[in-house]
Each structure stands twice: as C-alpha cells, then as structure tokens.
Design an enzyme around this catalytic site. Structure first.
Site, PDB file in Angstrom:
ATOM      1  N   GLU A 175       0.861  -1.189   0.000  1.00  0.00           N
ATOM      2  CA  GLU A 175       0.000   0.000   0.000  1.00  0.00           C
ATOM      3  C   GLU A 175       0.896   1.238   0.000  1.00  0.00           C
ATOM      4  O   GLU A 175       1.809   1.351   0.818  1.00  0.00           O
ATOM      5  CB  GLU A 175      -0.912  -0.008   1.235  1.00  0.00           C
ATOM      6  N   ASN A 186      -3.348  -1.700   7.727  1.00  0.00           N
ATOM      7  CA  ASN A 186      -4.646  -2.193   7.257  1.00  0.00           C
ATOM      8  C   ASN A 186      -4.486  -3.704   7.096  1.00  0.00           C
ATOM      9  O   ASN A 186      -4.031  -4.173   6.070  1.00  0.00           O
ATOM     10  CB  ASN A 186      -5.027  -1.559   5.909  1.00  0.00           C
ATOM     11  N   LYS A 209      -3.879  -0.180  14.143  1.00  0.00           N
ATOM     12  CA  LYS A 209      -4.695   0.898  13.580  1.00  0.00           C
ATOM     13  C   LYS A 209      -6.132   0.531  13.896  1.00  0.00           C
ATOM     14  O   LYS A 209      -6.693  -0.370  13.272  1.00  0.00           O
ATOM     15  CB  LYS A 209      -4.459   0.987  12.069  1.00  0.00           C
ATOM     16  N   GLU A 250     -10.348   4.810   9.547  1.00  0.00           N
ATOM     17  CA  GLU A 250     -10.596   4.508   8.138  1.00  0.00           C
ATOM     18  C   GLU A 250     -11.200   3.119   7.954  1.00  0.00           C
ATOM     19  O   GLU A 250     -10.744   2.320   7.142  1.00  0.00           O
ATOM     20  CB  GLU A 250      -9.302   4.667   7.326  1.00  0.00           C
ATOM     21  N   ASP A 278      -2.549  14.404   7.566  1.00  0.00           N
ATOM     22  CA  ASP A 278      -2.049  13.184   6.944  1.00  0.00           C
ATOM     23  C   ASP A 278      -0.885  13.414   5.990  1.00  0.00           C
ATOM     24  O   ASP A 278      -1.077  13.391   4.768  1.00  0.00           O
ATOM     25  CB  ASP A 278      -3.192  12.487   6.190  1.00  0.00           C
ATOM     26  N   GLU A 294       5.367   9.324  14.001  1.00  0.00           N
ATOM     27  CA  GLU A 294       5.334   8.574  12.734  1.00  0.00           C
ATOM     28  C   GLU A 294       5.549   9.543  11.575  1.00  0.00           C
ATOM     29  O   GLU A 294       4.768  10.467  11.367  1.00  0.00           O
ATOM     30  CB  GLU A 294       3.980   7.859  12.582  1.00  0.00           C
ATOM     31  N   GLU A 340       3.955   9.282  -0.537  1.00  0.00           N
ATOM     32  CA  GLU A 340       2.567   9.248  -0.989  1.00  0.00           C
ATOM     33  C   GLU A 340       2.091  10.605  -1.528  1.00  0.00           C
ATOM     34  O   GLU A 340       1.502  10.681  -2.599  1.00  0.00           O
ATOM     35  CB  GLU A 340       1.669   8.802   0.167  1.00  0.00           C
ATOM     36  N   TRP A 387     -13.789  12.821   3.251  1.00  0.00           N
ATOM     37  CA  TRP A 387     -12.555  12.643   4.015  1.00  0.00           C
ATOM     38  C   TRP A 387     -12.170  13.810   4.927  1.00  0.00           C
ATOM     39  O   TRP A 387     -11.137  13.773   5.595  1.00  0.00           O
ATOM     40  CB  TRP A 387     -11.396  12.320   3.062  1.00  0.00           C
TER      41      TRP A 387
END
Ligand code: GCW
Length: 646
Positions: free
Chosen positions: A137, A179, A259, A263, A342, A364, A370, A509
């Site tokens: 991912e 995830n 997590k 989401e 994010d 983190e 990304e 979002w």
C-alpha cells in the site's frame, strides 16, 4: 553491476586513499551473533576500501583494530585511539553500530575516531505497509520483499535489508500493513509462526526487532467469538493466550502495531469503549511477554458530510487522545503522525505531542512519498523531519522540543523489491536520513545528505556540489509547484498523484479548502474551528493571528481573500502564481543539472534518474498550469507578469 540483483545503496564501499594502518589487522573477540555480524561487516568493508584482506587475529601486538565485545545489552559503543591502533568496544549491538560508524567515517574521509556514542531513542522503527499477496500500500518501489503469494520470504535480500537498516541506525520493523487484510490476519495463527521465527532470527543478527500489525477484530476473525469488545473476558483471554503462544514461537518479537477505529478498521469504539480501554487490553496481553503496543492516533471521522463546516479533521487526534493522557499502560506508545491531518508536504506539527504529559509517544513520519511525488519526484524529506523534531512545543520549561518529548520514532517505509530499493536512486536519502535522525536528531540535514551522497555516489566534489543543494532544496521546490501555503490535498483521489484542486472537495474525508471566487481556506483560529487552541501558548496565539502565522502555513490556519497582502507586499494570489512558476522552473533546473553528472555516474544510475526527472518536469508543469489556472478562473485576477495561465 549487471550480475547484481539489487543495489547496495550506501553500503557500496569504495576504495579510499590514505587508509589507516589499523585496517590491515582486526583483533577481535566476538561471541554474539551481532558481534560476528559486526566483524564480517568490518572485514568486507576493509577489503572493499583497501583492496586487501585484513588479518583476523585473536591477539595482536602491532597496529590493529581491536574489537572488544562486552556484555552490555545496550546499543552504545566507544572508540579510543591507541597509537596507530583503534579500539572499538561495546555490547553485541553496540559493536554493530560502532562498526558501521567506523566504515561510514572512513568512507567519507574521517581518520580520527574517539569517544562514545549511543542512540537517542531506544526504538527506531520502519513500518511497512506490505500485504501478504506481495503488494505494498502506497508502495512506489515494486512489490514486497517480505511477502509473496501469501508466504513469508527470507534469505539474502532480507539479510541485506537488515544490514541497510542497522547501518543507518534503525532497529525495528513492522512488516505488514496496518490495514490488516485477508491472509495477514492469520499471522496470528501457528501456521505462519515458524517462518516468522526464522525471519526474526535473520533480522536479529543485525539488531532489528520484528513487529506485527494486528487486527483489533482478530478474536472474531480467528477466535470464533462474536465480539471483540476489550472489556469482554473471553476477548481478553483470547488475546492473552494467542499472544503467549505467539511469543513462545517467536520469543524476540517487539510487539504489536494497531490501527483501530481508523478509516474503517475495527476498534474499541464499536463497543462504546475508549481508545485507552482498547489499547490497555492488548497491552496487558503483551506485557506478560515483555512486548510493547504501538497504538495509532490516526482516528478521525472519515465519513464526514462535506456540507458540515463544524467538524474539523485536524482537531480529531487531540480531541480523542488528549483527555486520555495518563490512562494508558506503561508498555503503550501512542503513535502520532507528524502533522494533524495526513503527511501533506506542509502541515504544522501535531499539537498532540504537547498534550501528553504522562503517556509515551512515538512519532510517525512517512518516508514513502505518498503525497510528495511518489518517488518519481525528487523530494528530500530530511530537512522537514529535522525541523519537526527540533520544533518547540512550549509544554514544559526547557527540553520542550518534539525530539525531547517523544520516546521513539518510526516512519512508513519507501522500500520495495526494485533494483534500487526505493524507486528513485536519490530517494534512499530519505530512508538513510530517517535512520540517522532517529539515532541523533541533532545531526544537520546537510551532514546527513552529504554522507548519503558520498557513500552512494562517491566523493567526486562535482557530484556533491550538484546533489547536495538539489536534495536540500527539493522539498521546498515540490511545495512551491503543488498545493499552496499549507492548504494541502489538491491531489487526485485514491492514488494521490498529480494535481486536482477539487479532488477531495465534495468527498467524505474531511479535507476541504472551501474556495469561492473571493476567498479560500478553513478558519482554524478561535473564531473558526478552534484548532489553534489545541497548541500551548505562544503557539496558539502565533497561529491564530494572521500577522504572526508563518506564511507557509497561512492557508492551513486561515480563510483569506485572494487579495490578502503578504508580508512582502504581494497579494496572496500573486504569491501562488509566482511560487508555481518558480517551483516548476527549479524542477527543470534539477533535470538540467543532473545531465552534467552523466560522465561521473554509472550509466544505469544516470539513466534511471534521468527518466525520473523527465517525469518530474512533466508533472511539475501539469501542477503549475492546473493550480494557476484553477486559481485564475476562480478569482479572475490575472498574473501581474502576464505569464501564461490557461
Ligand atoms: O494517508 C492514508 C493513506 C492510507 C493509509 C493511511 C494510514 C495505511 O492514504 O493508505 O493506510 O493513511 O496511515 O493508516
């Protein structure tokens, strides 16, 4: 080169001149796996740097490198020069870091070694978002080297991965996606444990601990229970028993990363429980095994109605977690993304760091690019990571920087199976730099990038003179040609590459710019969403006031007219236009400068990066023109310099 399956990155030691005499002989007493690894690294490194095999002796009299293994369980080490000889002393892990420090020092021209060193944080970790089918991912460097077709891999590449990590100071990795999907849930079943145990052994040789992402719903997915309620006895027992059995099979596991309630992931909220109740239940199962729990704070409403202007996603982490300070067990670390939203190219530092007095935290970062060009654009994140670590939170007298506040550091990995590991030959700097900053957050970005550049591409001054300023300015350049002044998110939905000013505007979002024909932005001061009040003074006041708010964050914190006058007298919209023309021109200049390095670099490296720059320039032009045109069409205000806007 062609016989190699993958690059050595910064571990490709080159010949050095004036090699010190101690490189001819290594006098070693290494007993542990890590001590032996240190010795083998030194031997290989010395061979590559001098062209000669060093003598390895257990006792010697002349000039030598004297490597002494103590029973220290820490990660520190010490050098002392003794005439022509050098003594390196440390516990097993210390020797490993000392060996890499020595090799790195020699390779960048250092000849005097003295004094001791130890890492700033006990845990410096890489989070992989790898899935067991081999996909990654937000992966931009090929498939996973940990997983393929549902299996766990091991072997030379994993060993080289561990070497790379150890050599820059990283000592942990979580191998599977937060995830947790499909087969990965089953990492908690005995079927996968022998392979995990073997993997843990390979990593352990280089001091790298293995961690797993687990699903909060595992008691239902695997245990046959109809609930995952953390207050349910059967759920607690399932976790305690499963964790005990797992540790029995993989004794050196670091712990779990979770997590939850994020989401769409399951979590304690489903059962009306708090984040602390959910985390502590897992932490207790781990505590018995000496494990730790990393509990992510990325909890926000991801099904927001875009018409709702009262909910502010930036507030979510503090709103959820600040009131729970002091409610978490000792072996819990709250894992907090560097910014409140994010991983955008520009965000303020998360206010949550300054709100936890009695709870441990781990910051983190995202090395995976990304939102910063997906390893197609050059975007060196090290200056940004360093600025964040150095940022003062004003939550206590003295030692109030983020670096003084967090107990550990982690980052989302940018690695994959590609030949060059990180997709872009210059993106290794982000991985290397994260490791170096985790070891010592006071190193400068320049020192780190210089090391990376010399270690990776050799010490020709022309290479360093070209690449160093390019790397160090590259994030600022990226920032200029993408979404302006901290507003973020003007990207294409889902894959997040390329410009799309309204891409997330009418979505669920919580990331809105709310632009009209006259103004843009969300007011986050006391008269707006009140987000600024999550910071301590003076930060809350600085951010709330448009006159003191740092300009690069102006549109993160405030809603302003396009005609707002910036400090230098330009209008806000003119600043947007200028930044986009300048940023794009700077990217084109990178590409031009790269061409000059052709004679000095291996052809394959040169060509790969040249193609990357082609794409970066194409994409930067696209960003420039889409963003400028969108602002022009909204506002009707032309560029004062009359440049082309469509
Ligand atoms: O930014 C988002 C990413 C998701 C990621 C999530 C997270 C792993 O787009 O891909 O999921 O952050 O950090 O959990």
């Amino acid at each position: 080169m062609s016989s190699m399956e993958y690059s050595k990155l910064w571990l490709d030691w080159r010949r050095i001149s004036d090699a010190p005499d101690f490189m001819k002989t290594i006098c070693a007493e290494a007993h542990s796996a890590q001590g032996k690894a240190a010795l083998s690294e030194l031997r290989e490194g010395f061979v590559a740097m001098t062209g000669d095999e060093p003598a390895i002796l257990s006792e010697c009299s002349g000039a030598c490198l004297h490597m002494v293994e103590t029973d220290d369980t820490g990660e520190g080490y010490a050098f002392s020069a003794q005439g022509e000889s050098l003594r390196l002393e440390g516990g097993p892990r210390g020797l490993l870091y000392g060996a890499f420090d020595l090799l790195r020092g020699l390779a960048v021209g250092k000849r005097c070694f003295n004094g001791s060193a130890a890492p700033r944080y006990p845990l410096r970790m890489l989070d992989h978002w790898d899935n067991m089918d081999g996909s990654v991912e937000r992966g931009y460097a090929g498939n996973s080297f940990f997983f393929e077709d549902g299996r766990i891999l091991n072997g030379p590449r994993i060993r080289d991965y561990a070497r790379l990590l150890a050599s820059c100071g990283i000592n942990g990795c979580c191998i599977n996606n937060v995830n947790v999907k499909a087969e990965a849930v089953r990492l908690m079943t005995p079927k996968h444990w022998p392979a995990l145990a073997e993997l843990a052994r390979t990593l352990e040789e280089y001091g790298v601990g293995l961690w797993l992402s687990v699903s909060f719903a595992a008691p239902m997915e695997l245990g046959g229970l109809e609930t995952a309620d953390p207050m349910d006895e059967r759920v607690c027992r399932w976790w305690a028993d499963t964790t005990a059995a797992l540790y029995n099979a993989v004794p050196n596991l670091g712990g779990f990363l979770v997590k939850a309630d994020s989401e769409g992931r399951p979590g304690p909220f489903t059962y009306g429980r708090t984040q602390a109740e959910g985390a502590n239940m897992l932490a207790r199962a781990l505590a018995k095994q000496g494990g730790k729990l990393l509990w992510r704070c990325f909890v926000y409403n991801c099904t927001q109605d875009w018409r709702d202007t009262r909910t502010d996603r930036a507030r979510a982490q503090c709103d959820h977690f600040a009131p729970l300070d002091g409610h978490f067990d000792d072996n819990v670390l709250l894992q907090i993304k560097n910014g409140p939203v994010d991983f955008q190219p520009r965000e303020p530092v998360s206010p949550l760091f300054g709100r936890l007095e009695r709870t441990s935290s781990i910051i983190e970062f995202q090395i995976a690019q990304e939102y910063t060009g997906q390893q197609k654009h050059l975007c060196c994140l090290i200056p940004m990571f360093r600025d964040i670590l150095q940022f003062r939170l004003y939550h206590r007298p003295g030692n109030d920087r983020v670096a003084d506040t967090v107990s550990a550091v982690c980052a989302v990995s940018n690695m994959g199976r590609d030949f060059n590991w990180t997709g872009h030959d210059l993106a290794g700097a982000n991985l290397y730099g994260f490791g170096r900053l985790g070891w010592n957050p006071d190193l400068t970005a320049e020192e780190i990038v210089r090391e990376y550049t010399v270690l990776s591409f050799g010490d020709d001054p022309k290479i360093t003179e070209t690449l160093l300023p390019m790397q160090l300015s590259s994030r600022a350049v990226y920032e200029k040609y993408t979404a302006p002044l901290g507003i973020g998110w003007m990207v294409n939905p889902n894959h997040h590459y390329g410009p799309n000013p309204d891409g997330y505007e009418y979505d669920r979002w919580g990331t809105y710019h709310r632009a009209t024909n006259t103004e843009i932005g969300v007011e986050r001061g006391p008269r707006g969403t009140g987000y600024t009040m999550q910071y301590r003074l003076p930060l809350s006041a600085i951010y709330a006031d448009i006159d003191t708010c740092p300009e690069e964050l102006l549109l993160f914190f405030h809603r302003l007219p396009y005609t707002y006058i910036m400090k230098d007298g330009r209008t806000l919209i003119q600043r947007v236009y200028d930044d986009h023309f300048e940023g794009c021109a700077a990217a084109e200049e990178f590409a031009r400068k790269w061409e000059e390095l052709e004679p000095l670099l291996p052809q394959d490296v040169f060509e790969r990066v040249r193609l990357r720059f082609d794409e970066q320039c194409r994409s930067a032009r696209e960003w420039r023109d889409v963003i400028n045109s969108w602002f022009f069409r909204r506002s009707g205000i032309p560029d004062v310099h009359g440049r082309e806007i469509y």
